[in-house]
Scaffold this motif. Structure first.
Motif, short mmCIF file in Angstrom:
data_model
loop_
_atom_site.label_atom_id
_atom_site.label_comp_id
_atom_site.label_asym_id
_atom_site.label_seq_id
_atom_site.Cartn_x
_atom_site.Cartn_y
_atom_site.Cartn_z
N GLY A 145 -2.67 4.47 1.98
CA GLY A 145 -3.32 3.20 2.31
C GLY A 145 -3.95 2.52 1.11
N ALA A 181 2.33 -5.93 3.35
CA ALA A 181 1.77 -7.06 4.09
C ALA A 181 2.33 -8.34 3.48
CB ALA A 181 0.25 -7.05 4.01
N PHE A 185 -3.66 -2.29 8.42
CA PHE A 185 -2.84 -1.31 7.72
C PHE A 185 -2.82 0.03 8.46
CE2 PHE A 185 -3.78 -4.07 3.97
CZ PHE A 185 -2.48 -4.29 3.57
N THR A 233 0.84 -1.19 0.00
CA THR A 233 0.00 0.00 0.00
C THR A 233 0.88 1.24 0.00
OG1 THR A 233 -0.13 0.07 2.42
CG2 THR A 233 -1.85 -1.18 1.26
N LEU A 265 3.45 -7.38 8.88
CA LEU A 265 3.15 -6.09 8.27
C LEU A 265 4.32 -5.14 8.55
CD1 LEU A 265 0.91 -4.72 6.66
CD2 LEU A 265 -0.10 -3.97 8.81
N GLY A 313 -6.57 -0.68 1.44
CA GLY A 313 -6.24 -1.97 2.04
C GLY A 313 -7.16 -2.34 3.18
N THR A 314 -7.50 -1.35 4.04
CA THR A 314 -8.34 -1.65 5.19
C THR A 314 -9.77 -1.98 4.78
OG1 THR A 314 -8.68 0.74 5.43
CG2 THR A 314 -7.00 -0.28 6.82
N CYS A 361 -0.50 0.06 11.48
CA CYS A 361 0.89 0.14 11.01
C CYS A 361 1.24 1.58 10.62
CB CYS A 361 1.08 -0.80 9.83
SG CYS A 361 2.74 -0.83 9.14
N LYS A 362 0.31 2.27 9.96
CA LYS A 362 0.56 3.65 9.52
C LYS A 362 0.61 4.61 10.70
CE LYS A 362 -1.54 7.35 6.76
NZ LYS A 362 -2.65 7.72 5.86
#
Length: 691
Positions: free
Chosen positions: A235, A309, A269, A231, A295, A260-261, A272-273
């Motif tokens: 995202g 991922a 995701f 991503t 991830l 992605g989410t 992680c961001k």
């Protein structure tokens, strides 16, 4: 389905050259149509997945987009020359003068510009193209990209550098816009790029315009054996590989451009961001399949640029872990033998092999019984290698050879500090190490009753706990046990648990002793000679003794005899050369001095409806009984025939004996006297053994 590409150039010949260039790279995964603008006719472009055009075909890219639409994928061709061409031109001394000859003023300018950008400073070019008049006439060298037809007539030194080829950036952009990213990782692409003077293609394009980390390319290269979903900093998914498609059941086209989410709510995701943290080995479910997720954020100057991922089928990861364990521990727990390694053609061994193959296709426990030396572990390894567990470890341990407390730690493992002398870090148990594979418990009767209780629990619950530990470890192991004892008798005596016996005895397999498969003795004998690199013959007396020996030690005992005879170092082994243990049976003690008329043998065979094998078997039985002062009857001979894999009923024995008696080969007595072989019968037996 093949992707369609339209190539639009000013000159038709150039378009065909680019087509050939691209087909050599991508092959039959694309279809190409070529168009030229030099004849001023309408192009009539067909719909394509990608439009590839040269700068001289249209004045501006917008002119092409008015024809194909603003949403169409368009690539402006970037060109270069091969390294070998550049090296050839660089060999000229500085200040060299040359004509640059091409189809038009614009194409001459582009060719010159390309060479100058590649660092060619030693040659000064003068443009020559159709219609040009103002150029010096005293130059003797002309350079042209395959347009020799326009070279002035007075020039003798002409270098044809060929048409410019697609540069790496152009090929990269074509691959990504057609969805052929995997092509950029092939040896074919790498070889092509290595031939060009500029091979450091644009990393930003390789990962999409929204991603600006050069390290992404190296990351992708390192994880191609697992599923990858990438991503960008917003995202939005910009890449996904083939394994990710397989695990998610979504095509790459269905993922790219989606958040992605939104598409995968169980892949964090956003976490992680927001936290800029790496998530390692998180077990999630995708399409009801257990998947291991890692991830990894992409960070540059403390700013988030995207995430990768990494997903892998959990069962495949377990398999890889097993391969790593084998390398790490260097135990060599692998089954070496297959059913093809079991030598023999007797009906009883062939039937046992057939049963073993059927058992191999199940996951149930197997209990192999048989005398010492019959090959129980050989069958256990063959069963493992014939099963669905063959890619996993085959772990063998002898339960009678290891003290009870040590056997427990070997089977179940232990934690650090579990007892005095425990290794730092603890130890992996054989049940854990055999996970997914087979655990072979040889001489299972040697296990203590207390340890039998723990083994039973492991088999029932499919879980173990290390000594000194408090964590339950799930295991998937098939048990194959072996014994040379009558376990049912040990159960009656109370030295073996009944519940464990029935748990292990789900699939019983009994290995026949060698004495019940005499047809295999000489086959095994020859194979054993070959395995030790020896070759020798044996005479009829010695052979008779070998075949009719009792073999309490079974195949292992036979191998000992083969090795012994190999050290005798004679081309032909005689009866006198045999070891004492073979002579003690008194199978062959008399000589064969009696002679027999060949015509009588022929008459006997012509008038005898029974097979030679049946006659020979009964003569052998009578001879052995005679030499050992035994009385045998029809019932005994019939039962012995069954043990040897021959189907001879008592009535058939009666018929064969009458035929032999009519020719004087045997003497049949009524009552308990039994039947006996005559000296003429011994001569016939000697004749058959020499044939």
């Amino acid at each position: 389905m093949r992707k369609k590409v339209a190539i639009i150039t000013y000159d038709k010949k150039i378009g065909l050259f680019y087509k050939d260039n691209l087909l050599k790279l991508l092959g039959d995964i694309i279809e190409i149509d070529t168009y030229s603008t030099d004849d001023k006719n309408p192009l009539n472009l067909k719909k394509a997945d990608l439009y590839l055009t040269s700068t001289c075909a249209f004045g501006r890219e917008e002119d092409l987009r008015t024809m194909v639409g603003m949403d169409a994928e368009v690539v402006i061709i970037g060109l270069t020359f091969y390294k070998e061409i550049l090296d050839r031109l660089l060999a000229y001394p500085p200040g060299t003068l040359a004509y640059m000859v091409n189809l038009s003023a614009q194409m001459v300018t582009e060719t010159m510009a390309t060479l100058y950008q590649l660092g060619l400073k030693n040659i000064t070019f003068y443009p020559v193209y159709p219609g040009v008049k103002n150029y010096p006439k005293d130059i003797t060298l002309a350079i042209t990209p395959d347009e020799e037809r326009f070279v002035p007539e007075n020039i003798k030194d002409v270098i044809n550098i060929g048409n410019r080829v697609l540069d790496v950036d152009t090929v990269t952009e074509i691959a990504f816009k057609l969805g052929f990213e995997d092509f950029l990782l092939t040896n074919q692409f790498k070889e092509y790029a290595s031939k060009l003077p500029i091979a450091n293609y644009n990393v930003d394009r390789l990962f999409g315009e929204k991603t600006q980390l050069e390290s992404q390319f190296e990351i992708l290269l390192s994880i191609l054996d697992v599923g990858v979903i990438g991503t960008d900093k917003e995202g939005v998914i910009f890449c996904a590989n083939r394994i990710a498609e397989k695990l998610t059941l979504l095509k790459k086209e269905e993922m790219i451009g989606k958040r992605g989410t939104n598409l995968f709510n169980n892949i964090p995701f956003d976490v992680c961001k927001n936290n800029l943290t790496t998530i390692k080995s998180k077990l999630i479910k995708i399409n009801n399949i257990d998947v291991n997720l890692s991830l990894t954020p992409v960070i540059r100057n403390n700013s988030f640029y995207g995430a990768f991922a990494i997903i892998q089928n959990f069962s495949e990861e377990e398999f890889n872990q097993h391969k790593l364990r084998v390398q790490l521990l260097n135990k060599g727990h692998k089954a070496r033998y297959n059913f093809s390694d079991i030598i023999g053609k007797s009906p009883v061994i062939l039937k046992t092999i057939d049963i073993g193959k059927k058992m191999a296709k199940t996951n149930s426990s197997v209990l192999i019984t048989g005398e010492s030396g019959t090959g129980k572990e050989l069958f256990a390894q063959a069963i493992h290698n014939y099963s669905n567990r063959k890619e996993y470890p085959f772990v063998a341990i002898n339960c009678a050879a290891i003290p009870d407390n040590l056997l427990e730690s070997e089977l179940f493992g232990y934690e650090e500090g579990a007892f005095t002398g425990a290794k730092r870090g603890g130890k992996l148990g054989l049940f854990e190490f055999a996970h997914g594979g087979t655990l072979f418990l040889d001489e299972i009767e040697g296990m203590s009753v207390g340890l039998q209780v723990k083994l039973l629990r492991v088999i029932q619950e499919r879980e173990v706990m290390r000594i000194g530990g408090n964590k339950i470890i799930n295991i998937d192991v098939r048990i194959i046990a072996a014994t040379n004892e009558r376990i049912d008798e040990l159960v009656k005596k109370g030295s073996f648990r009944k519940d464990l016996y029935y748990r292990l005895n789900t699939l019983p397999l009994d290995i026949p002793p060698l004495r019940n498969r005499k047809d295999d003795i000489m086959i095994l004998f020859d194979a054993m000679q070959k395995s030790i690199g020896k070759h020798f013959e044996i005479d009829s007396k010695a052979k008779f003794a070998l075949v009719n020996h009792n073999y309490d030690g079974n195949v292992r005992e036979l191998r000992n005899y083969v090795e012994y005879l190999s050290y005798v170092d004679k081309e032909i082994i005689e009866y006198e050369d045999l070891p004492a243990s073979l002579k003690e049976n008194k199978v062959v003690t008399s000589n064969y001095e009696d002679s027999i008329d060949v015509e009588k043998i022929q008459s006997f065979e012509n008038n005898n409806k029974c097979s030679k094998e049946e006659n020979l078997f009964i003569l052998e039985c009578l001879y052995i009984a005679n030499e050992n002062n035994l009385l045998i009857g029809r019932k005994f001979i019939s039962e012995e025939a069954f043990n040897r894999g021959l189907n001879i009923s008592e009535q058939s024995v009666r018929t064969i004996l009458k035929n032999l008696e009519s020719y004087g080969f045997v003497r049949v007595s009524k009552g308990r006297g039994g039947s006996k072989i005559t000296s003429l019968g011994k001569a016939l037996l000697n004749y058959y053994n020499k044939c």
